[in-house]
Design an enzyme around this catalytic site. Structure first.
Site, short mmCIF file in Angstrom:
data_model
loop_
_atom_site.label_atom_id
_atom_site.label_comp_id
_atom_site.label_asym_id
_atom_site.label_seq_id
_atom_site.Cartn_x
_atom_site.Cartn_y
_atom_site.Cartn_z
N PRO A 101 0.83 -1.21 0.00
CA PRO A 101 0.00 0.00 0.00
C PRO A 101 0.87 1.27 0.00
O PRO A 101 1.89 1.32 0.68
CB PRO A 101 -0.80 -0.11 1.31
CG PRO A 101 -0.71 -1.54 1.71
CD PRO A 101 0.56 -2.08 1.15
N ALA A 104 1.53 4.45 3.36
CA ALA A 104 0.95 3.75 4.51
C ALA A 104 2.01 3.31 5.51
O ALA A 104 1.73 2.53 6.42
CB ALA A 104 0.15 2.55 4.02
N GLY A 105 3.25 3.76 5.33
CA GLY A 105 4.30 3.42 6.30
C GLY A 105 4.94 2.07 6.06
O GLY A 105 5.67 1.56 6.91
N LEU A 106 4.69 1.47 4.87
CA LEU A 106 5.23 0.13 4.61
C LEU A 106 6.39 0.14 3.61
O LEU A 106 6.79 -0.91 3.11
CB LEU A 106 4.12 -0.81 4.11
CG LEU A 106 3.06 -1.16 5.16
CD1 LEU A 106 1.98 -2.03 4.56
CD2 LEU A 106 3.68 -1.87 6.36
N SER A 108 6.76 1.49 0.52
CA SER A 108 6.51 1.20 -0.91
C SER A 108 7.51 1.93 -1.81
O SER A 108 8.05 1.34 -2.75
CB SER A 108 5.08 1.56 -1.30
OG SER A 108 4.88 2.94 -1.19
N ALA A 110 10.65 3.00 -1.24
CA ALA A 110 12.00 2.44 -1.18
C ALA A 110 12.04 1.07 -1.87
O ALA A 110 13.02 0.72 -2.54
CB ALA A 110 12.46 2.33 0.28
N ASP A 152 14.43 3.00 5.94
CA ASP A 152 13.56 2.26 5.02
C ASP A 152 14.38 1.58 3.92
O ASP A 152 14.25 0.37 3.68
CB ASP A 152 12.54 3.21 4.35
CG ASP A 152 11.47 3.68 5.31
OD1 ASP A 152 11.65 3.53 6.53
OD2 ASP A 152 10.45 4.22 4.84
C1 MEV Z 1 9.39 6.50 7.86
O1 MEV Z 1 9.19 5.14 7.48
C2 MEV Z 1 10.19 6.57 9.12
C3 MEV Z 1 10.50 7.97 9.63
O2 MEV Z 1 11.29 7.80 10.80
C4 MEV Z 1 11.25 8.78 8.62
C5 MEV Z 1 12.67 8.32 8.39
O3 MEV Z 1 13.23 7.54 9.16
O4 MEV Z 1 13.28 8.80 7.40
C6 MEV Z 1 9.24 8.72 10.03
#
Ligand code: MEV
Length: 321
Positions: A101, A104-106, A108, A110, A152
């Site tokens: 997704p 969404a913090g997963l 995608s 990278a 990431d």
């Molecule tokens: C993003 O997945 C993680 C954060 O810490 C940003 C980063 O580490 O560059 C929010």
């Protein structure tokens, strides 16, 4: 040149997001249940230098030269060719698909960059090392995300759980007991660059308060590293919850994330927290194996749009990679 393909996972941050941008530690693991794949096919009849890009998930299908300088896919392709010192490669098409997704913090973005760098370098007979792939993905991350920590691209390019600190040697994790996680998506899209930018503004306005928060998170990350190593699952869970509270203090949570964390805790999770930049995206809960199905149901009933199970397997040798 033969066709080539490469595939990279998503990622989840178990501990330390945001503080890691300010040189604290973070623990992140690859999520193999979601992946990006890039397939390169030679275009025999085309003149050298012709490159076709297709990425159906984001409705992209065009020649490389139609993509703006700031387009992340275009940038990743051009940067890869530049690092390989290849100006006009034998013509090829690159087809990118992903079930990670977006926003969404997963990881995608990278994951897409790693797949591009690996597939093109392999196609041209000079496959990049994981570190070279990570470096390209890091450059692409900077496009939209200002000052990324590098966690990431590192965890995705290496494909192993890591204890990460910007500028320091990466360490893999030793895991005393297998940990089961459920990742639950709020369905709310949030741009990492915006959330990271807002933390930066508030850190600049009140450095003492934010430096204290970052230090508290750093202690949690290192305590979690120790708990994971000895298989202390209860302590690992409690530390996740503490990390979430500090992220709330940092104002990067969201009512939907807090609701999923509360739901997880009332459905017998050992710990839960937001993961990634926040303001939406995903929550991660640590769960005993027998509590997985009821917890998944509870999270879906509480509004999660998707749940993914993932595991941190016992045991990785702790070594420098
Ligand atoms: C993003 O997945 C993680 C954060 O810490 C940003 C980063 O580490 O560059 C929010």
């Amino acid at each position: 040149m033969p066709a080539t393909s490469s595939s990279y996972p998503g990622k989840i941050i178990l501990f330390g997001e945001h503080a890691v941008v300010y040189h604290s530690h973070a623990i992140a693991i690859p999520v193999n249940q979601v992946r990006t794949t890039a397939v390169i096919t030679p275009l025999i009849q085309y003149p050298p230098g012709s490159i076709e890009v297709s990425a159906p998930d984001i409705n992209t299908k065009c020649r490389l030269n139609m993509l703006a300088e700031t387009d992340p896919i275009g940038y990743a392709v051009r940067l890869t060719l530049q690092k390989l010192h290849v100006d006009k490669p034998p013509a090829f098409s690159i087809h990118i698909t992903s079930n990670i997704p977006i926003a969404a913090g997963l990881g995608s973005g990278a994951s897409v960059s790693c797949s591009i760098a690996k597939s093109i370098s392999t196609y041209l007979g000079k496959p990049f090392s994981p570190v070279e792939i990570s470096d390209i993905a890091f450059e692409v991350e900077k496009l939209h995300h200002g000052i990324p920590s590098g966690v990431d691209n590192t965890v995705i390019a290496i494909g192993q759980p890591v204890l990460f600190q910007h500028g320091e040697e990466i360490q893999s994790l030793q895991v005393g007991e297998t940990l089961n996680f459920i990742i639950a998506d709020t369905g709310i899209k949030a741009q990492t660059g915006e959330v990271v930018g807002s933390v930066r503004l508030r850190w600049q306005a009140d450095p003492t308060r934010f430096d204290t928060l970052f230090q508290q998170i750093d202690h949690i990350v290192l305590a979690a590293r120790d708990a994971i190593r000895i298989g202390d699952v209860e302590t690992t869970g409690k530390l996740m919850l503490k990390n979430h509270q500090l992220l709330q203090d940092m104002e990067v949570s969201h009512p939907a994330l807090d609701r999923l964390v509360e739901t997880a805790m009332s459905a017998n999770a050992l710990g839960a927290k937001l993961s990634g930049a926040g303001w939406g995206g995903n929550m991660i809960a640590l769960v005993r194996e027998n509590a997985l199905p009821p917890l998944e149901n509870a999270l879906l009933q509480a509004g999660a749009v998707r749940v993914i199970r993932t595991r941190l397997e016992s045991s990785f040798e702790e070594s420098h990679v």
